[in-house]
Design an enzyme around this catalytic site. Structure first.
Site, short mmCIF file in Angstrom:
data_model
loop_
_atom_site.label_atom_id
_atom_site.label_comp_id
_atom_site.label_asym_id
_atom_site.label_seq_id
_atom_site.Cartn_x
_atom_site.Cartn_y
_atom_site.Cartn_z
N ASP A 242 -5.72 10.22 -46.08
CA ASP A 242 -6.24 12.19 -44.59
C ASP A 242 -4.96 11.76 -43.63
O ASP A 242 -4.83 11.26 -43.63
CB ASP A 242 -7.81 12.15 -44.31
CG ASP A 242 -8.34 11.44 -43.94
OD1 ASP A 242 -7.36 10.47 -43.18
OD2 ASP A 242 -9.18 11.00 -43.29
N HIS B 31 -19.22 11.26 -43.39
CA HIS B 31 -18.13 11.20 -43.90
C HIS B 31 -17.47 10.27 -44.37
O HIS B 31 -17.20 9.06 -43.66
CB HIS B 31 -17.52 12.50 -43.12
CG HIS B 31 -16.82 12.09 -42.06
ND1 HIS B 31 -16.93 12.70 -41.24
CD2 HIS B 31 -15.25 11.12 -41.37
CE1 HIS B 31 -15.61 12.09 -39.88
NE2 HIS B 31 -15.40 11.45 -40.98
N GLU C 289 -16.78 16.07 -45.78
CA GLU C 289 -18.07 16.32 -45.21
C GLU C 289 -18.93 16.21 -45.75
O GLU C 289 -18.76 16.89 -46.22
CB GLU C 289 -17.34 17.42 -43.59
CG GLU C 289 -16.05 17.02 -43.08
CD GLU C 289 -15.92 16.05 -41.59
OE1 GLU C 289 -17.26 15.94 -41.43
OE2 GLU C 289 -16.10 16.52 -40.83
C1 GLP Z 1 -11.82 9.69 -38.93
C2 GLP Z 1 -11.18 9.52 -40.05
C3 GLP Z 1 -11.70 9.12 -41.51
C4 GLP Z 1 -13.15 7.78 -40.49
C5 GLP Z 1 -13.52 8.23 -39.46
C6 GLP Z 1 -14.67 7.02 -38.57
O1 GLP Z 1 -12.88 11.10 -39.07
N1 GLP Z 1 -10.97 10.43 -40.81
O2 GLP Z 1 -11.42 8.20 -42.35
O3 GLP Z 1 -13.57 6.94 -41.49
O4 GLP Z 1 -13.04 8.83 -38.44
O5 GLP Z 1 -13.51 6.73 -37.26
P1 GLP Z 1 -13.85 5.16 -36.43
O6 GLP Z 1 -13.38 4.33 -37.64
O7 GLP Z 1 -12.80 5.38 -35.45
O8 GLP Z 1 -14.80 5.22 -36.43
#
Ligand code: GLP
Length: 242
Positions: free
Chosen positions: A68, A139, A144
């Protein structure tokens, strides 16, 4: 059913994940990797860089596709996923720039960019190994709650919780983009192998719902229950409600 590997702590999670990716790259040097951003993969990327420097792990034939990207952030913006990937991995290994793919959140025609991205994945032969994190609301990528299980790469609106969760990386919540391009759940499910990583108590509820809850669009990661080769590597805290 997803397989679950519960590890002691974040260090071990990072190591176990990097070892599996490294092994996959060694056994198929021209592998197509799907990559994730967020805080969780950082330790794994650090370990892959170490393996590249000290153990000769080469990414010279590897192709990558990121999950993404925010809409409206240029690649030079420190919070863009372009910046993140180069800063935290690509600049430190021998991956070729032309083999790196990240959705272009600055594209004039965003829908066309999404189609182009899907096409590029197809042309590369599909994703062999997809790395995923998970949001507190379950997500994956930026799919979402409510995202259809057959969704493809598209522009999505970020939920308020996700914007709040990610505000820690920005000066204020107002600077967090409202939209993103993300691979769809259908796109992710086509990866031949998936590893999802999660660390800490804040992820425990999402993990429990994804692993043993009903399959529902309210928990996007629950779609993974139908994947034939999906492993969750999670620490004790993230596993605490399993
Ligand atoms: C973001 C990304 C996701 C990721 C999520 C969790 O929203 N788009 O791909 O898995 O955050 O992030 P973190 O690893 O910082 O908790």
């Amino acid at each position: 059913m997803v397989k679950v590997l519960i590890v002691k702590n974040y260090e071990e999670l990072s190591l176990e994940t990097a070892l599996r990716i490294a092994e996959a790259v060694r056994s198929k040097p021209d592998i197509v990797l799907g990559l994730a951003t967020g805080g969780t993969p950082l330790g794994c990327y650090r370990e892959l860089i170490r393996m590249h420097r000290e153990e000769g792990l080469s990414f010279s034939k590897v192709t990558t596709f990121n999950l993404d990207e925010y809409v409206g952030l240029p690649p030079s913006h420190p919070q863009s996923y372009h910046y993140y990937m180069f800063h935290n991995l690509f600049d430190h290994v021998d991956v070729r720039r032309e083999n790196v793919h990240i959705p272009d959140g600055m594209a004039e025609d965003l829908d066309e960019e999404c189609r182009r991205y899907e096409e590029a994945i197809k042309e590369a032969g599909g994703i062999d190994l997809q790395l995923l994190g998970i949001g507190r609301n379950g997500h994956i990528g930026f799919n979402e709650p409510g995202s259809p299980f057959d969704s493809r790469t598209r522009v999505v609106k970020l939920s308020e919780q996700t914007r709040k969760d990610n505000a820690r990386f920005f000066n204020s919540i107002d600077e967090v983009p409202t939209h993103a391009i993300t691979m769809g759940i259908g796109t992710i499910m086509e990866a031949r192998r998936i590893i999802l990583i999660a660390s800490g108590e804040a992820k425990a509820e999402a993990i429990a719902k994804a692993v043993k809850g009903p399959k529902t669009v309210d928990v996007p990661a629950s779609a993974l229950q139908d994947h034939p080769d999906c492993l969750f590597i999670i620490d004790k805290e993230a596993a605490s409600l399993l």
